[in-house]
Scaffold this motif. Structure first.
Motif, PDB file in Angstrom:
ATOM      1  N   PRO A   1      -9.401  -2.538  -7.402  1.00  0.00           N
ATOM      2  CA  PRO A   1      -8.506  -2.217  -8.781  1.00  0.00           C
ATOM      3  C   PRO A   1      -8.478  -3.598  -9.490  1.00  0.00           C
ATOM      4  CG  PRO A   1      -7.703  -2.938  -6.336  1.00  0.00           C
ATOM      5  CD  PRO A   1      -8.976  -2.997  -6.013  1.00  0.00           C
TER       6      PRO A   1
ATOM      7  N   GLN B   1       7.375  -3.006  -5.526  1.00  0.00           N
ATOM      8  CA  GLN B   1       6.876  -4.578  -6.158  1.00  0.00           C
ATOM      9  C   GLN B   1       8.259  -5.106  -6.182  1.00  0.00           C
ATOM     10  OE1 GLN B   1       5.459  -4.000 -10.028  1.00  0.00           O
ATOM     11  NE2 GLN B   1       5.625  -6.216 -11.306  1.00  0.00           N
TER      12      GLN B   1
ATOM     13  N   GLN C   1      -2.210  -6.604  -6.882  1.00  0.00           N
ATOM     14  CA  GLN C   1      -2.159  -5.170  -7.852  1.00  0.00           C
ATOM     15  C   GLN C   1      -1.200  -4.615  -8.740  1.00  0.00           C
ATOM     16  OE1 GLN C   1      -2.168  -2.298  -4.086  1.00  0.00           O
ATOM     17  NE2 GLN C   1      -1.153  -3.694  -2.524  1.00  0.00           N
ATOM     18  N   PHE C   2      -0.006  -4.838  -8.324  1.00  0.00           N
ATOM     19  CA  PHE C   2       1.006  -4.571  -9.052  1.00  0.00           C
ATOM     20  C   PHE C   2       0.784  -5.689 -10.395  1.00  0.00           C
ATOM     21  CE2 PHE C   2       2.924  -4.484  -4.662  1.00  0.00           C
ATOM     22  CZ  PHE C   2       3.051  -2.791  -4.859  1.00  0.00           C
TER      23      PHE C   2
ATOM     24  N   ASN D   1       0.999  -1.691   0.181  1.00  0.00           N
ATOM     25  CA  ASN D   1       0.082   0.086  -0.171  1.00  0.00           C
ATOM     26  C   ASN D   1       1.056   1.395  -0.372  1.00  0.00           C
ATOM     27  OD1 ASN D   1      -2.167  -1.357   0.226  1.00  0.00           O
ATOM     28  ND2 ASN D   1      -2.240  -1.678   2.167  1.00  0.00           N
ATOM     29  N   SER D   2       2.397   0.914  -0.178  1.00  0.00           N
ATOM     30  CA  SER D   2       2.793   2.423  -0.296  1.00  0.00           C
ATOM     31  C   SER D   2       3.029   3.340  -1.292  1.00  0.00           C
ATOM     32  CB  SER D   2       4.603   1.478   0.311  1.00  0.00           C
ATOM     33  OG  SER D   2       5.033   1.557  -1.085  1.00  0.00           O
ATOM     34  N   ASP D   3       3.308   2.649  -2.626  1.00  0.00           N
ATOM     35  CA  ASP D   3       2.709   3.923  -3.822  1.00  0.00           C
ATOM     36  C   ASP D   3       4.138   3.702  -4.155  1.00  0.00           C
ATOM     37  OD1 ASP D   3      -0.104   3.386  -4.136  1.00  0.00           O
ATOM     38  OD2 ASP D   3      -0.201   4.966  -2.844  1.00  0.00           O
TER      39      ASP D   3
END
Length: 651
Positions: free
Chosen positions: A158, A60, A129-130, A53-55
């Motif tokens: 997402p 990744q 999510q990546f 969740n770090s963006d």
């Protein structure tokens, strides 16, 4: 000089440490350093969630390297890097944020992080999510598979966001379908869930059924008084009915603490026996305990004295059951959703039934093509010559072993099969001609002696195969392009080998029709079949026709052996598994008729698969039933589906 290099190296290392500490991803890792070092599945969750969740662009990379056990921690300062082994004792260290190589260092200066399978599973879920928007299509497909295996409500938003930018039509279709499934399971808007159910209604895929089935699962409940209006009731239950026996209903009350446990009659008698004192129990003399009423009074005395639990009479049980409501309630609270799911599952069930019939038909067609290949040579031999050849199965076996021997010398399976087919024909053709010249020609018009002679040859050929190849099954490997199956959907599929055998059967059907209708051998064969004496008077040599026909039938059996050996075990007894079906195919279809053989093979193939469908656990019984039905059929059609005129028909 050496002192200067040492100082320079120390300075560079210190500078790298300062730069790494200032890097965002390194700072995040240092924040969770203790739980990363502990590496326990129970405590590692916050670190993985923080990365996911770090963006941060490098998040990744950290998860992937960590998952692949390529993440290392430096002993001197506790900083994390990813590394590749240069040699046994040296690592090439890379920075997570920049991806640049920082140099080669001794492996002893670092500790490798080795997450167990549970932690790697958490990382795989976090990487989804990546990966769902990764430039590599293969990675995006893998991400969808991961979501399907461990779907969660957090995946829905997402996934929806990634659909619009998806360029690959196939992956987009998969994303659309997965979004529908996740909406059904985790969507908060009832209208959206209903639309999703309607969109996939009729889809027979397993993942669709796996998503809809939980919506119609029920729990059996009991409440005092009336059923609450908030419940999504599947059906009300009446105690004492077949769906809810009276004893089970009262047991539900006891389990829910809505009624006291019931004392059985056996437990009552046991309590009386254990509490006899001075010739009486519960104040009732033992001599008077001859009736249920007396025993009930005695037991009531024990209950009053606190020596036994209360006995619940039948009237009290009936009152308790009447005071409560029993029902099956859907786990899904929305009645509209369960109704839509029920309707969709009914539609799916109809489609599954249709596709099961299609799959059964393909299986029957596949089996029919195998029987046709195995029987076509016998049909010609039996039809022209009237010879009951019990060694026909051994020609199939010889063809399969020929294919095996060819593969020993030609490792390329495609080339070996191309070579094996004509070679198997040549070998079995020669064996058939030799058998006809040495044995069969002396036994024409003597069916019993022919049967016994060919049966003896069958045993001799089996023993010869055992002596040469042994008793173990030998592999006849299909080419790689024949591996796998053509999958139409989750119900209908057929292996490529069976498709190839079906095509081969069609080719031989066309070849035989061409030989019989367009060649001199075919003309002479038909002439001998219809009237051998008249054919001889016209200059045709019946002996030569019989020899070539027998050899041709044997050669076709050899080719059938190569085809059958691609999916069946190649053993000395493999031909015995097809001899009975081959004779049944010939007799049912009509002796000596190609079209009759085709119809007979089709009839037997579909009949056997149909019987196996009704009795799938016992294929031997299915074959027995099939033989009985064939015997009954022959009583009404002794000459088969398409009867010939002339010698083959017994005229």
């Amino acid at each position: 000089m050496w002192r200067f290099l040492a100082v320079l190296t120390a300075f560079l290392t210190f500078s790298q440490a300062l730069m790494a500490q200032d890097a965002p991803i390194q700072a995040l890792l240092q924040t969770h350093r203790e739980i990363i070092e502990d590496s326990s599945r129970r405590t590692i969750g916050p670190a993985i969630d923080a990365l996911a969740n770090s963006d941060l662009p490098a998040a990744q990379t950290v998860l992937e390297k960590w998952q692949n056990r390529e993440m290392w921690q430096r002993n001197a300062d506790g900083l994390f890097f990813w590394a590749e082994e240069v040699d046994r004792d040296t690592l090439r260290i890379h920075d997570f944020d920049s991806g640049e190589a920082l140099g080669d260092f001794p492996e002893d200066d670092f500790d490798q992080l080795r997450p167990n399978s549970g932690i790697r599973g958490l990382m795989a879920a976090a990487l989804v999510q990546f990966q769902r928007s990764d430039p590599d299509p293969a990675i995006r497909r893998d991400a969808l598979v991961t979501i399907q295996r461990s779907a969660d409500a957090s995946h829905l938003a997402p996934l929806r966001a990634s659909i619009e930018d998806e360029a690959d039509p196939e992956i987009r279709a998969s994303k659309d379908k997965l979004e529908r499934l996740l909406t059904i399971s985790f969507g908060e808007d009832e209208a959206a869930r209903l639309d999703a159910i309607n969109d996939i209604s009729g889809d027979i895929a397993l993942d669709v059924r796996a998503t809809l089935n939980p919506l119609v699962q029920t729990r059996r409940k009991v409440v005092a008084g009336a059923i609450p209006a908030s419940e999504n009731v599947a059906r009300e239950l009446q105690p004492g009915s077949e769906a809810l026996p009276r004893e089970d209903a009262y047991a539900m009350l006891v389990e829910a603490d809505l009624a006291p446990p019931r004392v059985s009659r056996a437990a009552l008698l046991a309590a009386l026996g254990e509490n006899i004192e001075g010739g009486s129990v519960g104040g009732v003399p033992v001599a008077q305990l001859g009736t249920d009423a007396a025993r009930d009074r005695a037991y009531a005395g024990l209950v009053a004295d606190g020596k036994a639990p209360a006995f619940i009479p039948e009237t009290a049980i009936d009152q308790a059951l009447n005071a409560h409501s029993f029902y099956d309630s859907y786990v899904e609270p929305s009645a509209a959703v369960t109704d839509a799911a029920q309707e969709a599952l009914s539609h799916i069930a109809r489609n599954v039934g249709i596709n099961q019939m299609l799959d059964l038909s393909l299986d029957g067609l596949s089996l029919a093509s195998i029987y046709f290949l195995a029987a076509i040579g016998l049909a010609i031999t039996f039809g022209v010559m009237g010879v009951i050849n019990m060694a026909h199965g051994e020609f199939i076996m010889m063809g399969a072993y020929t294919g095996y021997v060819v593969q020993l010398f030609i490792p390329n399976y495609t080339v070996s099969i191309i070579v094996a087919l004509p070679l198997a024909f040549a070998v079995t053709f020669a064996a058939g001609v030799a058998m006809e010249r040495l044995v069969i020609r002396w036994l024409y018009s003597r069916p019993l002696e022919t049967l016994l002679a060919t049966f003896g040859i069958s045993i001799a050929l089996q023993q010869l195969a055992k002596n040469i190849f042994g008793t173990q099954a030998r592999p006849l490997t299909a080419p790689g392009w024949l591996n796998g199956a053509w999958v139409m959907n989750d119900v209908v599929s057929i292996s490529y080998i069976r498709i190839a055998i079906f095509v081969l059967a069609l080719l031989f059907l066309g070849l035989f029709l061409f030989i019989l209708k367009r060649t001199r051998l075919g003309l002479e064969t038909r002439a001998v079949t219809q009237n051998p004496r008249m054919a001889a008077s016209m200059g045709i040599n019946p002996d030569k026709v019989n020899m070539l026909t027998f050899g041709l039938g044997s050669g076709i059996a050899g080719i059938a052996g190569v085809a059958i050996g691609l999916f069946a075990q190649v053993t000395s007894e493999m031909g015995q598994g097809y001899i009975v079906q081959s004779f049944m195919t010939v007799v049912v279809g009509g002796v000596g008729n190609i079209w009759g053989t085709l119809l007979g093979a089709t009839m037997i193939g579909f009949l056997q698969k149909g019987i196996e469908w009704f009795n799938p656990s016992n294929t031997l019984a299915a074959q027995t039933y099939m033989i009985v039905l064939i015997i009954i059929f022959i009583q009404f059609r002794p000459r088969g589906l398409i009867a010939l005129k002339g010698r083959a028909a017994g005229d």
